[in-house]
Design an enzyme around this catalytic site. Structure first.
Site, PDB file in Angstrom:
ATOM      1  N   PRO A  42      -4.048   0.031  18.773  1.00 28.37           N
ATOM      2  CA  PRO A  42      -3.774  -0.439  17.416  1.00 28.37           C
ATOM      3  C   PRO A  42      -3.930   0.605  16.307  1.00 28.37           C
ATOM      4  O   PRO A  42      -3.592   0.323  15.151  1.00 28.37           O
ATOM      5  CB  PRO A  42      -4.789  -1.573  17.225  1.00 28.37           C
ATOM      6  N   LYS A  61       1.215  -0.446  15.040  1.00 33.08           N
ATOM      7  CA  LYS A  61       2.638  -0.545  15.409  1.00 33.08           C
ATOM      8  C   LYS A  61       3.023  -1.762  16.243  1.00 33.08           C
ATOM      9  O   LYS A  61       4.214  -2.089  16.344  1.00 33.08           O
ATOM     10  CB  LYS A  61       3.050   0.717  16.217  1.00 33.08           C
ATOM     11  N   HIS A 121       0.832  -1.206   0.000  1.00 28.96           N
ATOM     12  CA  HIS A 121       0.000   0.000   0.000  1.00 28.96           C
ATOM     13  C   HIS A 121       0.865   1.255   0.000  1.00 28.96           C
ATOM     14  O   HIS A 121       1.899   1.304   0.663  1.00 28.96           O
ATOM     15  CB  HIS A 121      -0.911   0.019   1.223  1.00 28.96           C
ATOM     16  N   TYR A 171      -9.318   5.135   7.439  1.00 30.53           N
ATOM     17  CA  TYR A 171      -9.432   5.433   8.868  1.00 30.53           C
ATOM     18  C   TYR A 171     -10.514   6.517   8.968  1.00 30.53           C
ATOM     19  O   TYR A 171     -10.321   7.621   8.440  1.00 30.53           O
ATOM     20  CB  TYR A 171      -8.112   5.973   9.423  1.00 30.53           C
ATOM     21  N   TYR A 214       3.834   6.514  10.153  1.00 34.72           N
ATOM     22  CA  TYR A 214       2.995   5.367   9.785  1.00 34.72           C
ATOM     23  C   TYR A 214       3.804   4.298   9.051  1.00 34.72           C
ATOM     24  O   TYR A 214       3.697   3.111   9.375  1.00 34.72           O
ATOM     25  CB  TYR A 214       1.817   5.850   8.915  1.00 34.72           C
TER      26      TYR A 214
HETATM   27  P1  FAD Z   1       2.506 -12.251  21.350  1.00 34.15           P
HETATM   28  O1  FAD Z   1       2.100 -12.267  19.931  1.00 34.15           O
HETATM   29  O2  FAD Z   1       1.464 -12.049  22.395  1.00 34.15           O
HETATM   30  O3  FAD Z   1       3.287 -13.613  21.635  1.00 34.15           O
HETATM   31  C1  FAD Z   1       3.605 -14.044  22.926  1.00 34.15           C
HETATM   32  C2  FAD Z   1       3.626 -15.552  22.938  1.00 34.15           C
HETATM   33  O4  FAD Z   1       4.030 -16.005  24.212  1.00 34.15           O
HETATM   34  C3  FAD Z   1       2.247 -16.147  22.701  1.00 34.15           C
HETATM   35  O5  FAD Z   1       2.322 -17.112  21.672  1.00 34.15           O
HETATM   36  C4  FAD Z   1       1.853 -16.767  24.033  1.00 34.15           C
HETATM   37  O6  FAD Z   1       1.041 -17.904  23.883  1.00 34.15           O
HETATM   38  C5  FAD Z   1       3.211 -17.091  24.604  1.00 34.15           C
HETATM   39  N1  FAD Z   1       3.260 -17.179  26.072  1.00 34.15           N
HETATM   40  C6  FAD Z   1       2.565 -16.470  26.994  1.00 34.15           C
HETATM   41  N2  FAD Z   1       2.918 -16.830  28.226  1.00 34.15           N
HETATM   42  C7  FAD Z   1       3.869 -17.777  28.107  1.00 34.15           C
HETATM   43  C8  FAD Z   1       4.625 -18.536  29.043  1.00 34.15           C
HETATM   44  N3  FAD Z   1       4.464 -18.372  30.351  1.00 34.15           N
HETATM   45  N4  FAD Z   1       5.512 -19.436  28.567  1.00 34.15           N
HETATM   46  C9  FAD Z   1       5.691 -19.619  27.226  1.00 34.15           C
HETATM   47  N5  FAD Z   1       4.988 -18.927  26.291  1.00 34.15           N
HETATM   48  C10 FAD Z   1       4.098 -18.010  26.730  1.00 34.15           C
HETATM   49  N6  FAD Z   1      -1.436  -4.795  16.716  1.00 34.15           N
HETATM   50  C11 FAD Z   1      -1.651  -4.046  15.646  1.00 34.15           C
HETATM   51  O7  FAD Z   1      -0.723  -3.369  15.217  1.00 34.15           O
HETATM   52  N7  FAD Z   1      -2.885  -4.049  15.014  1.00 34.15           N
HETATM   53  C12 FAD Z   1      -3.928  -4.822  15.449  1.00 34.15           C
HETATM   54  O8  FAD Z   1      -5.002  -4.829  14.873  1.00 34.15           O
HETATM   55  C13 FAD Z   1      -3.734  -5.621  16.583  1.00 34.15           C
HETATM   56  N8  FAD Z   1      -4.731  -6.383  17.058  1.00 34.15           N
HETATM   57  C14 FAD Z   1      -4.512  -7.121  18.190  1.00 34.15           C
HETATM   58  C15 FAD Z   1      -5.544  -7.904  18.714  1.00 34.15           C
HETATM   59  C16 FAD Z   1      -5.358  -8.628  19.901  1.00 34.15           C
HETATM   60  C17 FAD Z   1      -6.499  -9.453  20.464  1.00 34.15           C
HETATM   61  C18 FAD Z   1      -4.094  -8.568  20.564  1.00 34.15           C
HETATM   62  C19 FAD Z   1      -3.885  -9.329  21.865  1.00 34.15           C
HETATM   63  C20 FAD Z   1      -3.063  -7.809  20.010  1.00 34.15           C
HETATM   64  C21 FAD Z   1      -3.256  -7.077  18.836  1.00 34.15           C
HETATM   65  N9  FAD Z   1      -2.226  -6.313  18.274  1.00 34.15           N
HETATM   66  C22 FAD Z   1      -2.442  -5.566  17.194  1.00 34.15           C
HETATM   67  C23 FAD Z   1      -0.894  -6.281  18.811  1.00 34.15           C
HETATM   68  C24 FAD Z   1       0.048  -7.255  18.125  1.00 34.15           C
HETATM   69  O9  FAD Z   1      -0.653  -8.394  17.711  1.00 34.15           O
HETATM   70  C25 FAD Z   1       1.140  -7.557  19.129  1.00 34.15           C
HETATM   71  O10 FAD Z   1       1.851  -6.356  19.360  1.00 34.15           O
HETATM   72  C26 FAD Z   1       2.093  -8.672  18.732  1.00 34.15           C
HETATM   73  O11 FAD Z   1       1.431  -9.918  18.751  1.00 34.15           O
HETATM   74  C27 FAD Z   1       3.279  -8.719  19.680  1.00 34.15           C
HETATM   75  O12 FAD Z   1       4.051  -9.858  19.473  1.00 34.15           O
HETATM   76  P2  FAD Z   1       4.781 -10.567  20.686  1.00 34.15           P
HETATM   77  O13 FAD Z   1       5.546 -11.683  20.070  1.00 34.15           O
HETATM   78  O14 FAD Z   1       5.488  -9.567  21.513  1.00 34.15           O
HETATM   79  O15 FAD Z   1       3.611 -11.115  21.627  1.00 34.15           O
HETATM   80  C1  DHB Z   2      -5.106  -3.352  10.657  1.00 29.88           C
HETATM   81  C2  DHB Z   2      -4.953  -3.217  12.010  1.00 29.88           C
HETATM   82  C3  DHB Z   2      -4.616  -1.976  12.525  1.00 29.88           C
HETATM   83  O1  DHB Z   2      -4.454  -1.831  13.841  1.00 29.88           O
HETATM   84  C4  DHB Z   2      -4.441  -0.881  11.687  1.00 29.88           C
HETATM   85  O2  DHB Z   2      -4.133   0.326  12.225  1.00 29.88           O
HETATM   86  C5  DHB Z   2      -4.589  -1.040  10.328  1.00 29.88           C
HETATM   87  C6  DHB Z   2      -4.929  -2.292   9.807  1.00 29.88           C
HETATM   88  C7  DHB Z   2      -5.463  -4.696  10.112  1.00 29.88           C
HETATM   89  O3  DHB Z   2      -5.688  -5.609  10.916  1.00 29.88           O
HETATM   90  O4  DHB Z   2      -5.541  -4.838   8.890  1.00 29.88           O
END
Ligand code: FAD
Ligand code: DHB
Length: 387
Positions: free
Chosen positions: A287, A291, A72, A200, A378
């Site tokens: 979100p 980021k 995009h 948005y 962004y």
């Molecule tokens: P995570 O993806 O949370 O990974 C952590 C991992 O550790 C998981 O697999 C978990 O199962 C595991 N874990 C937990 N505890 C333990 C333990 N004790 N021992 C071993 N493993 C463990 N960001 C956006 O930018 N846009 C979005 O639309 C968006 N939507 C989201 C929706 C939801 C419901 C959530 C929760 C987050 C969303 N985010 C979004 C944020 C984004 O998905 C996260 O920032 C990203 O997943 C971070 O990655 P991570 O690896 O740090 O954590």
């Molecule tokens: C999506 C999620 C976001 O948080 C955003 O700012 C833009 C797009 C997505 O899931 O596609």
């Protein structure tokens, strides 16, 4: 069992760190509480900054992303029925790619399992020991037996609800948090997106976002109350509200829906003894700026480079600077995500607040400097820019 780096969590942060370390010849073990299918199907973010895309290619895990990702070059900001296009690539020379987080996770898990490095799913009772010492340990249960993993360093990549953060004494750790008084209801639907670029939208009922996953699948979000009951949202109600807030949407069967709370959260420092925190374990952004995933990947990139220095030449300068360096980008993302959230949501502040929002939106539409500032945040500041 022993390894150089014990990684807790197989989300984007842990998997990316594991792969980067493997490419540097550093041994690691990844421990994950969930099963493989669960982590590969967990629907979350979808926007990859150019830095994240470039890193996937550098690590040779970008083939499917190249084929299926949607590049995009701008975003639409919509307010009171008018849409303004912010041409991000024209303003910054950079772009973003829409590719679901679970697809990134699938690609990283496949790469991990192709090599000899270990990744254990369905572990339980994970606990950290002696992180202050030169030989920290992780105890856990796998396949019904208790294990202990001795490591040189531990990477806490276990997300917001993980256990690693709490291994750092509250006397050392500062936690800053802001919870927004609303949430996002997100859906995936079998419907061709009715827009080429993301929209948005500000609406008096609240924010809405039009995104997509493929030419056949739309991803859409609605601002809802913080304590919203998902059961109160029938398919009809969701589509009517989306249509109202976004102008026009293509409808189709909804195959996933969920509510995400909105919070800003940062801990400092990201390191104590031989434990380093990465990703959501250390910080959460609302979100709106897209980021969260990108910050997790950036932490992994910085930590892997610092560990590489340490193992290759004994140089600990980048390891000591990890917390400071990673937090600089985290705070930039906190500010940008907060700015986008305040710009586009109904914050409950009435006409005064709306006056400020209108003025900010008009400023972005009229001033190239304002538009460029939004665009460069962004698309993500270049990885080498120290942010
Ligand atoms: P995570 O993806 O949370 O990974 C952590 C991992 O550790 C998981 O697999 C978990 O199962 C595991 N874990 C937990 N505890 C333990 C333990 N004790 N021992 C071993 N493993 C463990 N960001 C956006 O930018 N846009 C979005 O639309 C968006 N939507 C989201 C929706 C939801 C419901 C959530 C929760 C987050 C969303 N985010 C979004 C944020 C984004 O998905 C996260 O920032 C990203 O997943 C971070 O990655 P991570 O690896 O740090 O954590
Ligand atoms: C999506 C999620 C976001 O948080 C955003 O700012 C833009 C797009 C997505 O899931 O596609």
């Amino acid at each position: 069992m022993e390894t150089q780096i014990g990684i807790v969590g197989a989300g984007p942060a842990g998997l990316m760190l594991g792969l980067l370390l493997e490419r540097h010849g550093i041994d690691s073990v990844i421990l994950e509480t969930r099963d493989r299918q669960y982590v590969e199907q967990r629907v979350r973010a979808g926007v990859l900054e150019q830095n994240t895309v470039d890193l996937m290619h550098e690590l040779e895990v970008g083939d499917r992303l190249e084929r299926e990702g949607l590049e995009h070059h701008g975003i639409n900001l919509r307010h009171l029925g008018e849409t303004h296009y912010v041409p991000m690539t024209e303003l910054t020379g950079r772009s973003i790619t829409v590719y679901g987080q679970q697809e990134v996770v699938k690609d990283l898990v496949a790469a991990r399992l192709k090599g000899r490095a270990s990744l254990l799913f369905e572990v339980s009772d994970v606990a950290l020991h002696d992180i202050d010492s030169g030989r920290p340990r992780i105890s856990f249960v796998h396949d019904g037996s208790e294990h202990e993993l001795a490591c040189d360093f531990v990477a806490g990549c276990d997300g917001f609800h993980g256990i690693c953060r709490s291994a750092i004494s509250p006397e050392v750790l500062t936690e800053l948090e802001y919870t927004y008084p609303f949430a996002w209801l997100g859906i995936l639907a079998e419907a061709a997106p009715a827009t080429e670029e993301l929209i948005y939208a500000w609406h008096e009922h609240g924010f809405a976002l039009y995104s997509m996953r493929s030419p056949q699948v739309s991803r859409l979000y609605l601002q809802v109350a913080a304590d919203e009951d998902l059961a109160a949202w029938s398919e009809d109600r969701i589509w009517n509200e989306l249509e109202l807030r976004l102008g026009h949407v293509n409808t189709g069967p909804i195959f996933e829906k969920g509510i995400t709370p909105m919070r800003s959260f940062v801990v400092s420092p990201l390191q104590h003894g031989r434990l380093f925190l990465c990703g959501d374990a250390a910080h959460i952004v609302p979100p709106t700026g897209a980021k969260g995933l990108n910050l997790a990947v950036n932490d992994a990139r910085l930590l892997a480079a610092a560990l590489h220095d340490r193992f290759e030449s004994g140089d600990e300068a980048r390891l000591e600077a990890y917390s400071r360096t990673a937090l600089r980008r985290v705070w930039r993302a906190q500010d940008f995500s907060n700015y986008m959230t305040q710009l586009l949501h109904n914050l409950g502040g009435g006409a005064f607040e709306h006056g400020l929002q209108v003025s900010r939106l008009e400023y972005i539409a009229r001033s190239e400097s304002a538009a460029r500032s939004l665009a460069e945040n962004y698309v993500g500041l270049p990885a080498a820019s120290d942010f």
